[in-house]
Design a protein around this motif. Structure first.
Motif, PDB file in Angstrom:
ATOM      1  N   ARG A   1      64.150  90.765   3.046  1.00 26.34           N
ATOM      2  CA  ARG A   1      64.547  90.818   1.648  1.00 26.34           C
ATOM      3  C   ARG A   1      63.407  90.364   0.731  1.00 26.34           C
ATOM      4  N   ARG A   2      62.763  89.286   1.152  1.00 26.11           N
ATOM      5  CA  ARG A   2      61.711  88.723   0.342  1.00 26.11           C
ATOM      6  C   ARG A   2      60.510  89.665   0.256  1.00 26.11           C
ATOM      7  N   GLN A   3      60.132  90.233   1.407  1.00 31.23           N
ATOM      8  CA  GLN A   3      59.024  91.179   1.420  1.00 31.23           C
ATOM      9  C   GLN A   3      59.354  92.395   0.570  1.00 31.23           C
ATOM     10  N   LEU A   4      60.613  92.832   0.650  1.00 29.03           N
ATOM     11  CA  LEU A   4      61.046  93.994  -0.121  1.00 29.03           C
ATOM     12  C   LEU A   4      60.819  93.742  -1.609  1.00 29.03           C
ATOM     13  N   VAL A   5      61.269  92.566  -2.085  1.00 28.90           N
ATOM     14  CA  VAL A   5      61.114  92.250  -3.508  1.00 28.90           C
ATOM     15  C   VAL A   5      59.637  92.140  -3.876  1.00 28.90           C
ATOM     16  N   ALA A   6      58.865  91.441  -3.031  1.00 31.84           N
ATOM     17  CA  ALA A   6      57.475  91.170  -3.396  1.00 31.84           C
ATOM     18  C   ALA A   6      56.580  92.403  -3.290  1.00 31.84           C
ATOM     19  N   THR A   7      56.814  93.252  -2.302  1.00 34.59           N
ATOM     20  CA  THR A   7      55.867  94.352  -2.097  1.00 34.59           C
ATOM     21  C   THR A   7      56.365  95.700  -2.605  1.00 34.59           C
ATOM     22  N   VAL A   8      57.671  95.840  -2.799  1.00 39.65           N
ATOM     23  CA  VAL A   8      58.182  97.131  -3.256  1.00 39.65           C
ATOM     24  C   VAL A   8      58.776  97.048  -4.656  1.00 39.65           C
TER      25      VAL A   8
ATOM     26  N   ILE B   1      58.994  94.669  -7.163  1.00 38.46           N
ATOM     27  CA  ILE B   1      58.254  94.198  -8.340  1.00 38.46           C
ATOM     28  C   ILE B   1      57.105  95.146  -8.713  1.00 38.46           C
ATOM     29  N   PRO B   2      56.265  95.570  -7.742  1.00 38.59           N
ATOM     30  CA  PRO B   2      55.213  96.507  -8.137  1.00 38.59           C
ATOM     31  C   PRO B   2      55.770  97.789  -8.757  1.00 38.59           C
ATOM     32  N   ALA B   3      56.866  98.302  -8.204  1.00 33.82           N
ATOM     33  CA  ALA B   3      57.413  99.546  -8.737  1.00 33.82           C
ATOM     34  C   ALA B   3      57.997  99.349 -10.125  1.00 33.82           C
ATOM     35  N   ALA B   4      58.447  98.131 -10.394  1.00 34.34           N
ATOM     36  CA  ALA B   4      59.145  97.906 -11.661  1.00 34.34           C
ATOM     37  C   ALA B   4      58.232  97.365 -12.753  1.00 34.34           C
ATOM     38  N   ILE B   5      56.950  97.117 -12.413  1.00 33.47           N
ATOM     39  CA  ILE B   5      56.078  96.430 -13.378  1.00 33.47           C
ATOM     40  C   ILE B   5      55.974  97.114 -14.758  1.00 33.47           C
ATOM     41  N   PRO B   6      55.806  98.434 -14.812  1.00 40.80           N
ATOM     42  CA  PRO B   6      55.699  99.028 -16.160  1.00 40.80           C
ATOM     43  C   PRO B   6      56.899  98.701 -17.045  1.00 40.80           C
ATOM     44  N   GLU B   7      58.104  98.820 -16.479  1.00 41.92           N
ATOM     45  CA  GLU B   7      59.307  98.513 -17.263  1.00 41.92           C
ATOM     46  C   GLU B   7      59.375  97.024 -17.593  1.00 41.92           C
ATOM     47  N   LEU B   8      58.877  96.197 -16.657  1.00 41.21           N
ATOM     48  CA  LEU B   8      58.883  94.757 -16.913  1.00 41.21           C
ATOM     49  C   LEU B   8      58.034  94.437 -18.128  1.00 41.21           C
ATOM     50  N   VAL B   9      56.900  95.135 -18.265  1.00 47.38           N
ATOM     51  CA  VAL B   9      56.042  94.882 -19.415  1.00 47.38           C
ATOM     52  C   VAL B   9      56.755  95.310 -20.702  1.00 47.38           C
ATOM     53  N   SER B  10      57.475  96.454 -20.648  1.00 47.34           N
ATOM     54  CA  SER B  10      58.258  96.852 -21.825  1.00 47.34           C
ATOM     55  C   SER B  10      59.263  95.768 -22.185  1.00 47.34           C
ATOM     56  N   GLY B  11      59.922  95.239 -21.157  1.00 47.97           N
ATOM     57  CA  GLY B  11      60.909  94.188 -21.396  1.00 47.97           C
ATOM     58  C   GLY B  11      60.257  92.941 -21.971  1.00 47.97           C
TER      59      GLY B  11
ATOM     60  N   PRO C   1      64.755 106.062  -4.423  1.00 49.83           N
ATOM     61  CA  PRO C   1      65.413 105.574  -3.196  1.00 49.83           C
ATOM     62  C   PRO C   1      64.508 105.653  -1.969  1.00 49.83           C
ATOM     63  N   VAL C   2      63.540 106.575  -2.028  1.00 54.41           N
ATOM     64  CA  VAL C   2      62.690 106.740  -0.845  1.00 54.41           C
ATOM     65  C   VAL C   2      61.901 105.460  -0.563  1.00 54.41           C
ATOM     66  N   TYR C   3      61.569 104.698  -1.590  1.00 57.00           N
ATOM     67  CA  TYR C   3      60.873 103.429  -1.366  1.00 57.00           C
ATOM     68  C   TYR C   3      61.729 102.479  -0.543  1.00 57.00           C
ATOM     69  N   PHE C   4      63.019 102.447  -0.894  1.00 57.88           N
ATOM     70  CA  PHE C   4      63.913 101.535  -0.171  1.00 57.88           C
ATOM     71  C   PHE C   4      64.058 101.980   1.279  1.00 57.88           C
ATOM     72  N   LYS C   5      64.125 103.310   1.457  1.00 54.69           N
ATOM     73  CA  LYS C   5      64.242 103.814   2.824  1.00 54.69           C
ATOM     74  C   LYS C   5      63.009 103.460   3.632  1.00 54.69           C
ATOM     75  N   THR C   6      61.840 103.645   3.004  1.00 57.80           N
ATOM     76  CA  THR C   6      60.592 103.282   3.679  1.00 57.80           C
ATOM     77  C   THR C   6      60.610 101.815   4.069  1.00 57.80           C
ATOM     78  N   ALA C   7      61.052 100.980   3.123  1.00 60.20           N
ATOM     79  CA  ALA C   7      61.087  99.543   3.399  1.00 60.20           C
ATOM     80  C   ALA C   7      62.005  99.258   4.579  1.00 60.20           C
ATOM     81  N   ARG C   8      63.133  99.999   4.659  1.00 60.90           N
ATOM     82  CA  ARG C   8      64.059  99.750   5.751  1.00 60.90           C
ATOM     83  C   ARG C   8      63.441 100.178   7.082  1.00 60.90           C
ATOM     84  N   VAL C   9      62.737 101.317   7.028  1.00 56.52           N
ATOM     85  CA  VAL C   9      62.070 101.789   8.244  1.00 56.52           C
ATOM     86  C   VAL C   9      61.044 100.766   8.720  1.00 56.52           C
ATOM     87  N   LEU C  10      60.336 100.177   7.757  1.00 58.90           N
ATOM     88  CA  LEU C  10      59.315  99.193   8.111  1.00 58.90           C
ATOM     89  C   LEU C  10      59.922  97.830   8.412  1.00 58.90           C
ATOM     90  N   GLN C  11      61.238  97.748   8.302  1.00 57.08           N
ATOM     91  CA  GLN C  11      61.971  96.509   8.588  1.00 57.08           C
ATOM     92  C   GLN C  11      61.465  95.324   7.783  1.00 57.08           C
TER      93      GLN C  11
END
Lengths: 249, 245
Positions: B156-163, B165-175, B143-153
């Motif tokens: 939505r699009r930036q959130l998905v692209a910079t937070v 997807i990169p955070a989820a990439i390992p699981e995406l590869v498993s999928g 959750p701290v990533y989301f909070k950071t993103a909110r602080v940095l304002q």
């Protein structure tokens, strides 16, 4: 009931009604799909006439044999491999890539070996499910906390009682995952095998109805399988929830 | 090193079992490893085989592209919106364990015989596991990533692209790994049941003419290619998870 459950029910009902509407208004042609209400009606008639009982019981029997042997076999093989670390490390790469191999390509081969009967169908279901069970059994046994094993030793439990009272309950969540995958895979394996090449069973009946443009029977049987699998899954889901809830997790 | 050697020994044991089965069941049922390898070499040299090969793997490529893009989109949306995730997850899980082969006649009726039906059938096999893995990945982002993103304002699009997807990439590869296997399975089943081209058709055709060596050679080649791709994805998967952990 929780809010999400309500919404989910509404979503599913809405989807069925949408399909019904699209079929009735002719957006989806009758040659493509019949309205869900007609599928259900036809299914009811088929079940009452008992014309497909033989096929139904045959498929369910095959699934049951494949499922039970996959779970038992997977559990035994998984436990043995768990106690032989060297063999396990050697076999690990094969297990990890196992599901990449398109199993159904082996089905014709099995038909050549065993003949066109239930054996190759059950074997495909078994082969499909057993590795999921092996992998999950080993994962489950890996996760038993050391301290529990030590406690068992301190209390002087024998190997059998340790297995029953400590190992089995600790590994239960992973075992459950394995069992759920095994049931899904044995259904998929058996029905797909019947579909591709066989002389009886539900998969065969659907393929037969498709080839004869008998859409009503085909959709009724499809509805039957989908409903059945959903009920079986829901049953395991609830059972698992209950066991987890009892442990306060 | 020793582990690699042990794995080789295990592979040798498998080939020995194969040879044993051949002696036991005879030429009509199982071709010997040697004959199969020979036939595989012949196939690799024939242009008609490569035509079927291209057919299967281009269908796989399209299906996989649809499955990954569609699955990721569904997974991202459901993972980011809690309530819809809760609503959809059991539906996705029960769709996952459905024998999708039962839906094949429906796909054939919609798309007709040919490439598009195969692609669609492969895609419905792959899309659900990719969606489930993506959703799981997004839900377990700290959750701290989301909070950071909110602080940095972030938008939505930036959130998905910079937070996200990169955070989820390992699981995406498993999928992707699971999705790849199932999509290939879907394409092949599609070819085995109603098709005039592709490797699945080749297998069914070989059994029709009782040409056991060709059948086994095609299966062997398919298995080798699938295992190589899957091993590559597995390697990537482990490295990414390792990096994160």
């Amino acid at each position: 009931m929780k809010r999400a459950t309500w919404i989910r029910t509404l979503v599913v009902i809405g989807f069925v009604l949408l399909l019904e509407g699209l079929c009735r208004w002719g957006v989806i042609g009758r040659m493509t799909m019949i309205p869900p209400s007609e599928m259900a009606d036809q299914l009811w008639k088929l079940l009452q006439s008992g014309r497909y009982n033989g096929h139904i019981f045959e498929t369910l029997g095959n699934v049951a044999v494949a499922f039970v042997s996959a779970v038992v076999g997977g559990f035994v093989i998984g436990s043995i491999l768990h106690s032989l670390p060297r063999a396990r490390r050697a076999i690990d790469p094969f297990l990890a890539t196992y599901y990449a191999i398109p199993f159904f390509a082996f089905y014709p081969l099995l038909v050549v070996i065993f003949g066109l009967n239930a054996a190759p169908i059950i074997l495909i279901g078994f082969l499909f499910g057993v590795v999921a069970m092996i992998i999950n059994t080993m994962n489950g046994l890996d996760r038993i906390p050391r301290v529990l094993i030590k406690t068992a030793r301190v209390n002087g439990l024998g190997p059998l009682r340790t297995a029953w009272l400590i190992k089995l309950p600790s590994a239960a969540p992973q075992l459950f995952t394995g069992i759920k995958l095994a049931i899904a895979y044995s259904f998929i394996g058996v029905i797909a095998a019947e579909f591709i090449m066989s002389t009886s069973g539900l998969g065969y009946s659907i393929a037969y109805a498709f080839n004869n443009f008998d859409n009503r029977t085909m959709y009724a049987l499809m509805l039957f399988i989908i409903t059945l699998v959903t009920i079986v899954n829901a049953f395991f889901h609830v059972w698992e929830r209950r066991i987890m809830a009892r442990r306060g997790q | 090193m020793r582990q690699f050697f042990d794995s080789l020994v295990f592979a040798a044991v498998l080939v020995a079992i194969w040879q044993g089965l051949h002696w036991f069941a005879g030429d009509i049922a199982i071709a010997s490893p040697g004959v199969t390898a020979e036939r595989a070499m012949v196939l690799l040299g024939s242009p008609s085989f490569w035509g079927h090969f291209r057919e299967t793997f281009s269908a796989l490529g399209y299906a996989l592209a649809i499955a990954v893009l569609g699955g990721m989109t569904i997974g991202l949306v459901l993972g980011l919106h809690r309530l819809s995730g809760e609503v959809a997850e059991p539906i996705l899980v029960s769709l996952y364990s459905l024998p999708k082969i039962t839906l094949y006649p429906l796909i054939l009726l919609i798309f007709g015989l040919g490439m598009s039906a195969k692609v669609a059938f492969g895609a419905i096999h792959g899309i659900i596991p990719v969606a489930i893995f993506t959703m799981g990945a997004v839900k377990t982002i700290a959750p701290v990533y989301f909070k950071t993103a909110r602080v940095l304002q972030l938008s939505r699009r930036q959130l998905v692209a910079t937070v996200v997807i990169p955070a989820a990439i390992p699981e995406l590869v498993s999928g992707l790994r699971v999705g790849f296997s199932l999509t290939l399975l879907g394409v092949l089943i599609g070819e085995m049941f109603a098709s005039q081209r592709g490797l699945g058709f080749l297998v069914m055709n070989a059994i029709g003419t009782l040409d056991v060596p060709t059948m086994m050679a095609v299966v062997l080649l398919l298995a080798l290619v699938a295992v190589m791709i899957s091993a590559g994805l597995l390697y990537l998967d482990r490295r990414l998870h390792h990096r994160v952990a």
